[in-house]
Design a protein around this motif. Sequence first.
Motif, PDB file in Angstrom:
ATOM      1  N   SER A 108      -4.413   8.115   8.554  1.00 39.71           N
ATOM      2  CA  SER A 108      -4.420   9.128   7.618  1.00 39.71           C
ATOM      3  C   SER A 108      -3.030   9.012   6.869  1.00 39.71           C
ATOM      4  CB  SER A 108      -4.365  10.562   8.592  1.00 39.71           C
ATOM      5  OG  SER A 108      -5.191  10.459   9.618  1.00 39.71           O
ATOM      6  N   TRP A 109      -2.086   8.623   7.186  1.00 38.31           N
ATOM      7  CA  TRP A 109      -0.699   8.558   6.494  1.00 38.31           C
ATOM      8  C   TRP A 109      -0.925   7.289   5.693  1.00 38.31           C
ATOM      9  CZ3 TRP A 109       3.105  11.890   6.695  1.00 38.31           C
ATOM     10  CH2 TRP A 109       3.373  12.769   7.830  1.00 38.31           C
ATOM     11  N   ASN A 110      -1.374   6.282   5.891  1.00 40.96           N
ATOM     12  CA  ASN A 110      -1.724   5.369   5.101  1.00 40.96           C
ATOM     13  C   ASN A 110      -2.377   5.447   3.599  1.00 40.96           C
ATOM     14  OD1 ASN A 110      -0.020   3.379   6.794  1.00 40.96           O
ATOM     15  ND2 ASN A 110      -1.757   2.270   7.724  1.00 40.96           N
ATOM     16  N   THR A 111      -3.456   6.011   4.263  1.00 42.25           N
ATOM     17  CA  THR A 111      -4.278   6.396   3.135  1.00 42.25           C
ATOM     18  C   THR A 111      -3.639   7.131   1.801  1.00 42.25           C
ATOM     19  OG1 THR A 111      -6.339   6.507   4.607  1.00 42.25           O
ATOM     20  CG2 THR A 111      -6.859   7.510   2.328  1.00 42.25           C
ATOM     21  N   VAL A 118       6.817   7.384  -0.978  1.00 36.72           N
ATOM     22  CA  VAL A 118       8.028   7.074  -0.213  1.00 36.72           C
ATOM     23  C   VAL A 118       8.338   8.030   0.693  1.00 36.72           C
ATOM     24  CG1 VAL A 118      10.573   6.577  -0.341  1.00 36.72           C
ATOM     25  CG2 VAL A 118       8.968   5.549  -1.877  1.00 36.72           C
ATOM     26  N   ASP A 119       8.145   9.544   0.386  1.00 35.04           N
ATOM     27  CA  ASP A 119       8.619  10.663   1.093  1.00 35.04           C
ATOM     28  C   ASP A 119       7.777  10.652   2.400  1.00 35.04           C
ATOM     29  OD1 ASP A 119      10.826  11.241  -0.181  1.00 35.04           O
ATOM     30  OD2 ASP A 119       9.615  12.838  -1.600  1.00 35.04           O
ATOM     31  N   LEU A 120       6.261  10.274   2.131  1.00 31.72           N
ATOM     32  CA  LEU A 120       5.405  10.351   3.032  1.00 31.72           C
ATOM     33  C   LEU A 120       5.705   9.176   4.005  1.00 31.72           C
ATOM     34  CD1 LEU A 120       2.075  11.131   1.300  1.00 31.72           C
ATOM     35  CD2 LEU A 120       2.852  12.623   3.021  1.00 31.72           C
ATOM     36  N   PHE A 121       5.867   8.293   3.592  1.00 32.87           N
ATOM     37  CA  PHE A 121       6.251   7.029   4.346  1.00 32.87           C
ATOM     38  C   PHE A 121       7.419   7.340   5.276  1.00 32.87           C
ATOM     39  CE2 PHE A 121       8.448   3.111   5.579  1.00 32.87           C
ATOM     40  CZ  PHE A 121       7.586   2.309   6.003  1.00 32.87           C
ATOM     41  N   TYR A 133       3.452   3.255  12.907  1.00 35.86           N
ATOM     42  CA  TYR A 133       3.061   2.541  11.916  1.00 35.86           C
ATOM     43  C   TYR A 133       3.024   0.941  11.824  1.00 35.86           C
ATOM     44  CZ  TYR A 133       8.220   2.081  11.333  1.00 35.86           C
ATOM     45  OH  TYR A 133       9.497   2.099  11.332  1.00 35.86           O
ATOM     46  N   ASP A 134       2.083   0.470  10.925  1.00 39.11           N
ATOM     47  CA  ASP A 134       1.866  -0.892  11.060  1.00 39.11           C
ATOM     48  C   ASP A 134       2.345  -1.649   9.926  1.00 39.11           C
ATOM     49  OD1 ASP A 134      -0.061   0.218   9.626  1.00 39.11           O
ATOM     50  OD2 ASP A 134      -1.354   0.109  11.101  1.00 39.11           O
ATOM     51  N   LEU A 135       1.525  -2.911   9.680  1.00 40.60           N
ATOM     52  CA  LEU A 135       1.624  -3.811   8.373  1.00 40.60           C
ATOM     53  C   LEU A 135       1.094  -3.160   7.172  1.00 40.60           C
ATOM     54  CD1 LEU A 135       0.931  -7.373  10.260  1.00 40.60           C
ATOM     55  CD2 LEU A 135       2.820  -6.734   8.965  1.00 40.60           C
ATOM     56  N   VAL A 136      -0.182  -2.311   7.338  1.00 39.11           N
ATOM     57  CA  VAL A 136      -0.555  -1.688   6.644  1.00 39.11           C
ATOM     58  C   VAL A 136       0.172  -0.573   5.806  1.00 39.11           C
ATOM     59  CG1 VAL A 136      -2.797  -0.313   5.762  1.00 39.11           C
ATOM     60  CG2 VAL A 136      -3.147  -2.093   7.559  1.00 39.11           C
ATOM     61  N   VAL A 171       3.515   1.353   1.171  1.00 34.07           N
ATOM     62  CA  VAL A 171       4.480   1.583   0.493  1.00 34.07           C
ATOM     63  C   VAL A 171       5.043   0.404  -0.547  1.00 34.07           C
ATOM     64  CG1 VAL A 171       6.526   0.821   2.111  1.00 34.07           C
ATOM     65  CG2 VAL A 171       6.785   2.959   0.871  1.00 34.07           C
ATOM     66  N   LEU A 172       4.803  -0.728  -0.097  1.00 32.69           N
ATOM     67  CA  LEU A 172       5.244  -1.599  -1.267  1.00 32.69           C
ATOM     68  C   LEU A 172       4.473  -1.806  -2.382  1.00 32.69           C
ATOM     69  CD1 LEU A 172       5.874  -4.701   1.147  1.00 32.69           C
ATOM     70  CD2 LEU A 172       7.712  -3.649   0.005  1.00 32.69           C
ATOM     71  N   SER A 173       2.989  -1.285  -2.205  1.00 29.66           N
ATOM     72  CA  SER A 173       2.039  -1.231  -3.374  1.00 29.66           C
ATOM     73  C   SER A 173       2.565  -0.199  -4.314  1.00 29.66           C
ATOM     74  CB  SER A 173       0.813  -1.040  -3.043  1.00 29.66           C
ATOM     75  OG  SER A 173      -0.177  -0.743  -4.033  1.00 29.66           O
ATOM     76  N   ALA A 174       3.148   1.025  -3.500  1.00 27.09           N
ATOM     77  CA  ALA A 174       3.532   2.378  -4.257  1.00 27.09           C
ATOM     78  C   ALA A 174       4.734   1.862  -5.116  1.00 27.09           C
ATOM     79  CB  ALA A 174       3.714   3.481  -3.445  1.00 27.09           C
TER      80      ALA A 174
END
Length: 447
Positions: free
Chosen positions: A249-252, A267-270, A280-283, A288-291
């Motif tokens: 849910s968070w990753n999406t 970033v705030d969500l992360f 949290y995981d690699l995804v 966040v890196l993609s953002a």
Amino acid sequence: MEIHGYSIRRSINSDVFVSNCLIDLYAKSRYSARASNVFETMERRSVVTWNVMVANFVLNKQELEAIRLITTMQAHGEHPNSITFTNVLPAIGRISSLFHGKEIHAASIRKGFSFDLYVSNALMDMYAKCCCLHMSRNIFKTSAKDEVSYNILITSYSQSEHCLEAMDLFLEMARVALKHDIVSFTGVLSACANLFAIKQGKEIHGFFIRTSHSHIFVANSLLDMYTKCGKINIARRVFNQVPDKDVVSWNTMILGYGMLGEVDVAVDLFESMRDSGVDYDLVSYLAVLSACSHGGRVERGLSYFNEMLARDIKPTNMHYACMIDLLGRAGRIKEAVEIIRELPNEADANIWGSLLGACKIHGNIGFGRWAAKHLFELKPEHCGYYMLLSNMYAELGKWEEANETRELMKLKGGRKNPGCSWVEICDQIPAFAVGEKIEDTCWDHPS
């Protein structure tokens, strides 16, 4: 294990029913070697024994051993039954061994099991996982069907270029009085997301609310569909209403905000995810890196990447591709190249593609040629890379090199696929390319 020891002391471990149960116990407890030991010490075996051993190998990801056991079973004079085929077919699908799948299919026809519902469903699933959807659909047409049969095809079509078929099958389920379940909803919502069919997605959302209780898998599929369709506000409302959010849910949501360039929110969500105690995981890092890459937050992205390394989390090639894209968009091409040169693994097409895209933006023909050379070796028929390099040459006035690159694309068999568009007409979503006509502009809706 205590019961096993007791059965040995009482000399009842040689009973075929006890031994079969022991094999099943060890297999489901992930003690495959102990299950095999029980099997090897048995003096007498039934067809159930062989079936349980096949299931043991499949459950413990020993696919080739499971397939070989079918041959061994027959060499010992035991005949496979429908349970044998149902057990082994998932293993064949997992390793996409079409040859063995066809062998099992032929054997099931010879023995009269191909019309067994469980066997036909297992065959459909195997062919779908072997990328033979037409074979899967043929079995579907000629066999008995239940909810599982429809779900296999809905899920498989939703992950292919034939997403419209998934939507049609979802509607057909209602017509034949079969109940939609969690798998049906997640499959058809994935198809809507891939087609950007927001109207149909909203209808399915409403239908799910009316007919089912909330479920995290469906909630996550709704988040994916709304974010891909650009309806981030609706996605956020759904997200806020999910009681037990998981990492998906968070990753999406982080990915969704990142794609729309709302980096601060992503970033705030992360950070909120981390504060909430979600594992949290690699995804999550990839999201966040993609953002950060889309929003040009180079230093923030570098800090997250360095944090991964400090926590001894091994980045995948996708994480490295994000970093190349992050640095490349900011014009820091040399730093991106240094990362590639120091990679622990071989760079893949995603990494080289990110570098080529960055070189195109900033007109760096030297490193652009270097990236393109590797891409032509990795994906010689992918026309996009040739076009990028050719356009770079053209922008620099190097027309001869631009033409040579296009000729090389033709020589390698690269071909640019024509673009197509979708248009919604009477609740249908036909696709069309330039010059095509639709004779009938309206169809009866199949609901």
